[in-house]
Design a protein around this motif. Structure first.
Motif, short mmCIF file in Angstrom:
data_model
loop_
_atom_site.label_atom_id
_atom_site.label_comp_id
_atom_site.label_asym_id
_atom_site.label_seq_id
_atom_site.Cartn_x
_atom_site.Cartn_y
_atom_site.Cartn_z
N PRO A 420 -34.36 -20.27 16.50
CA PRO A 420 -35.46 -19.62 15.78
C PRO A 420 -35.15 -19.42 14.29
O PRO A 420 -33.99 -19.29 13.90
N GLY A 421 -36.19 -19.37 13.49
CA GLY A 421 -36.03 -19.24 12.04
C GLY A 421 -35.81 -17.81 11.58
O GLY A 421 -36.51 -17.31 10.70
N PHE A 422 -34.83 -17.17 12.17
CA PHE A 422 -34.51 -15.81 11.75
C PHE A 422 -33.97 -15.83 10.33
O PHE A 422 -33.34 -16.80 9.92
N ARG A 423 -34.19 -14.73 9.61
CA ARG A 423 -33.65 -14.64 8.26
C ARG A 423 -32.44 -13.70 8.20
O ARG A 423 -31.91 -13.45 7.14
N TRP A 424 -32.07 -13.15 9.36
CA TRP A 424 -30.88 -12.30 9.35
C TRP A 424 -29.65 -13.11 9.76
O TRP A 424 -29.77 -14.14 10.41
N GLY A 482 -40.21 -14.88 8.57
CA GLY A 482 -39.27 -15.79 9.22
C GLY A 482 -39.35 -17.16 8.58
O GLY A 482 -40.16 -17.41 7.69
N VAL A 485 -38.58 -22.97 12.60
CA VAL A 485 -37.63 -23.10 13.72
C VAL A 485 -36.67 -24.24 13.39
O VAL A 485 -37.05 -25.28 12.88
#
Lengths: 565, 151
Positions: A420-424, A482, A485
């Motif tokens: 997933p395109g998490f930014r954390w 976000g 992906v």
């Protein structure tokens, strides 16, 4: 919109120091301290009666971190080429920041590795505590509002093991005046309520309603009197939490942007005598930029969620918008001068929290040690080493997710992997060890199962188009935050400016170069599905095994996404 | 945009599948025409004007199976200034009919709330028929998404 004067204090060129590549904290401390002092970082054009301090998206990072800013952050339509959609040299030029300076290191990925070795890590809640205490001391407690923008309780090994209690215990020492939420909700409704009942400050949400009765679940507004001025703080939770995250974990709550409700709450606050209205928001930058033009009467929006950082507040009409970054890298400050019930002057600054320059607050440092102590051995257990810079941020890919996709493909024997395109998630420099603590900054979450399924080519395209439309929709109100992906084992071309259904093309298996066929099935692995009862190993266990097997992580640059603007 | 259409077509031999699975925003479908026909039947052939009626929907559905919507019409609800009925249509559903609300003076105000199922991203239309024969409409697009990748 911003003045160069405010940056001068940070822009001493680091060029002379660039040749020196140090590893240990002592070397970066010495280098950083040559360039900066705590007093310089705190230097501020104090103004008026009120100081707002904004701290957001720390993602449970109690200790200082490396965090490489993105190299790609595309804005669409009216939002192209303006903050926050500026990266690298463009960012430096727009904000008048000198290349190689401490601010350049904090805000961009230009010469990231060299500058990281010069200026060291940013953040650390004990350093933030020092800044908050110093500003409260200088301004007086009765003039300062300290506001937590959310995504506070999730994102580390210790937060996962303690269900967020470690961060809550630390934040309590900082005594925020209010907070809002997003990933908080992935602890589940009961746990969220339990923490809120105990934490001693309001959890605000103008935009969460009970599914059954359509009644507000939380207080929308908190009223304060600061510096003799009545200030209303209204909260916004991440509007698309039940879509981006598992809604089944909090099935009774409905979210949404709800601009009409927000307008009603602003009007009510004004009616109740508020001279200043502040929106503490987890909407994301572009949503808040649009919202500033849709809702009347908000003086300041303190925005989070998209992990953007603006060196100073940006004016949108008569509303100030400040984005205070993530992972504890910054403390945002806005001073307001209020006369006859109106904001007549302001100054603002995003203070970069240089951990080698700012003295840790001893009380907070002791608390951080206390919450980490039971896990210390596990946190420091080394799994392997990386030859590459490992980072996550960027619209399409980052090396951490390249590694995760590689892990999924190899450990679960799949053709394609999705991350997933998490930014954390933080950054590791080349030749650093990968410890358990580091792995969990990328994977700590309450729905970690790695699924293994068969998708047709058509389904793969649908998934990518769907996520892409959430990222690049021309209307910010339809963006969920976000990034795209991440894809492993497959390459594709993306046209962000196209309409939905036309953005993704040329999908090919990397192993053979062949195009995906619409009706053919492919074995796909991925994690963080929002569906209930997903089966598979936890991503952090799978990656522990993978990194342990590899011992030395070495990723070859193999671009999977071709972007056509 | 340098999109090679041949490759896309090669990939999506069954391109029609996309419309069925519902990731496209294409109002010009048979269902939309069907909806337009229903509106004309409801209004007696009159083209609705904008204003007076407000339709509220979420921008993105949290659950496509139960999307909350509400509708209200500005009206004194007495004498000639009366709302007789309000029809709700979902342009992209296999059957566009959602609900028709009927009002009387005793209703006090012309507002209603309901939940509907949406098969895919589409326009929802609300049309109000007034006692004096005038008709008004409001349209809102509701996005239905797979979700799941927010940061």
């Amino acid at each position: 919109m911003f003045t160069r004067r405010d940056f001068l204090q940070y822009t001493i060129n680091a060029g002379a120091a660039l040749g020196v590549a140090g590893y240990g904290a002592n070397i970066t401390r010495a280098l950083a301290q040559q360039k900066l002092t705590q007093d310089e970082l705190l230097k501020f054009d104090s103004k008026g009666q009120i100081t707002l301090l904004h701290f957001t998206d720390v993602h449970a990072q109690l200790k200082p971190v490396y965090f490489r800013p993105p190299d790609t952050n595309i804005g669409i339509g009216d939002y192209a080429g303006i903050p926050p959609h500026l990266v690298g040299e463009e960012f430096l030029k727009y904000f008048g920041i000198t290349k190689g300076s401490p601010l350049a290191y904090a805000h961009t990925m230009v010469n990231y590795e060299e500058l990281a070795r010069t200026y060291g890590r940013l953040g650390g809640l004990d350093r933030t505590a020092t800044l908050v205490k110093a500003i409260r001391g200088e301004r007086g407690d009765d003039r300062v509002l300290f506001l937590d923008g959310g995504d506070t309780w999730q994102g580390s090994y210790t937060s996962l093991k303690s269900n967020g209690q470690d961060v809550v215990d630390c934040m309590k020492l900082l005594k925020p005046d209010a907070m809002v939420g997003h990933w908080e909700f992935t602890l589940g409704e009961d746990r969220v309520k339990e923490i809120i009942d105990d934490m001693g400050y309001p959890f605000l949400a103008s935009n969460i309603f009970d599914n059954e009765w359509d009644e507000p679940v939380f207080e929308s507004t908190a009223m304060f009197e600061k510096g003799g001025v009545k200030v209303a703080v209204i909260g916004q939770a991440m509007p698309y939490t039940p879509i981006s995250n598992p809604g089944w974990m909090f099935p009774k709550w409905s979210f949404g942007i709800r601009p009409e409700t927000l307008q009603e709450n602003v009007d009510k606050a004004r009616g109740d005598g508020a001279e200043v209205v502040v929106l503490l928001s987890h909407n994301g930058f572009d949503v808040d930029r649009k919202l500033a033009g849709v809702v009347n009467g908000i003086d300041v929006i303190l925005t989070g969620h998209t992990h953007d950082a603006t060196p100073q507040a940006i004016e949108i009409g008569s509303t100030l918008l400040l984005a205070s970054g993530s992972h504890g890298k910054y403390l945002g400050r806005v001073d307001l001068e209020v006369r006859d019930g109106k904001v007549v002057g302001h100054s603002s600054n995003l203070i970069p929290v240089f951990s080698d320059v700012i003295q840790p607050d001893s009380e907070m440092a002791a608390k951080i040690d206390e919450v980490r102590k039971p896990h210390e051995t596990e946190l420091n257990r080394v799994l392997g080493k990386t030859e590459n810079l490992l980072y996550r941020r960027g619209n399409f890919n980052g090396t951490w997710d390249d590694l995760i996709c590689q892990g999924i493909i190899e450990q679960r024997d799949t053709q394609i992997a999705l991350s997933p395109g998490f930014r954390w998630g933080t950054t590791l420099l080349p030749d650093q060890d990968i410890a358990v603590d580091d792995l969990y900054t990328q994977t700590s979450m309450s729905y970690p199962s790695v699924y293994r399924l068969e998708f047709t080519g058509t389904q793969m395209k649908e998934i990518l188009e769907d996520v892409c439309d959430n990222l690049f929709n021309k209307d910010p109100f339809l963006q969920q935050g976000g990034d795209m992906v991440r894809v492993g084992g497959m390459s594709y071309t993306c046209s962000p400016n196209a309409d939905m259904g036309g953005r993704i093309s040329d999908m090919r298996l990397m192993s053979t170069g062949e195009l995906l066929e619409a009706d053919k099935k492919y074995v796909v692995g991925g994690w963080a599905s929002v569906n209930e009862n997903v089966e598979g190993p936890a991503i952090y266990d799978l990656m522990e095994k993978h990194i342990t097997q590899k011992q030395v992580v070495s990723l070859h640059d193999q671009p999977t996404v071709k972007v056509e603007m | 945009m340098k999109l090679d259409r041949r490759q896309v077509l090669g990939l999506t031999a069954g391109a029609a599948v996309f419309a069925v699975a519902g990731v496209r925003v294409t109002p010009a479908t048979a269902a939309a025409e069907d909806a337009a026909k229903r509106i004309m039947e409801f209004t007696g052939g009159k083209q609705p004007a904008s204003g007076k009626i407000t339709l509220k929907t979420p921008e993105i559905a949290e659950n496509g199976n139960t999307v909350p919507i509400s509708v209200s019409v500005e009206s004194a609800m007495s004498g000639d200034d009366m709302v007789q009925s309000v029809m709700i249509l979902a342009e992209g559903n296999p059957n566009p009919d959602v609900a028709t609300f009927h009002f009387t003076e005793l209703s006090g105000e012309a507002s209603a709330t309901t939940r509907m199922r949406l098969a895919k991203t589409q326009n929802v239309v609300a049309i109000a028929k007034m006692k004096d024969g005038s008709v008004y409409s409001d349209t809102r697009q509701v996005k239905v998404t797979i979700g799941g990748c927010g940061g």
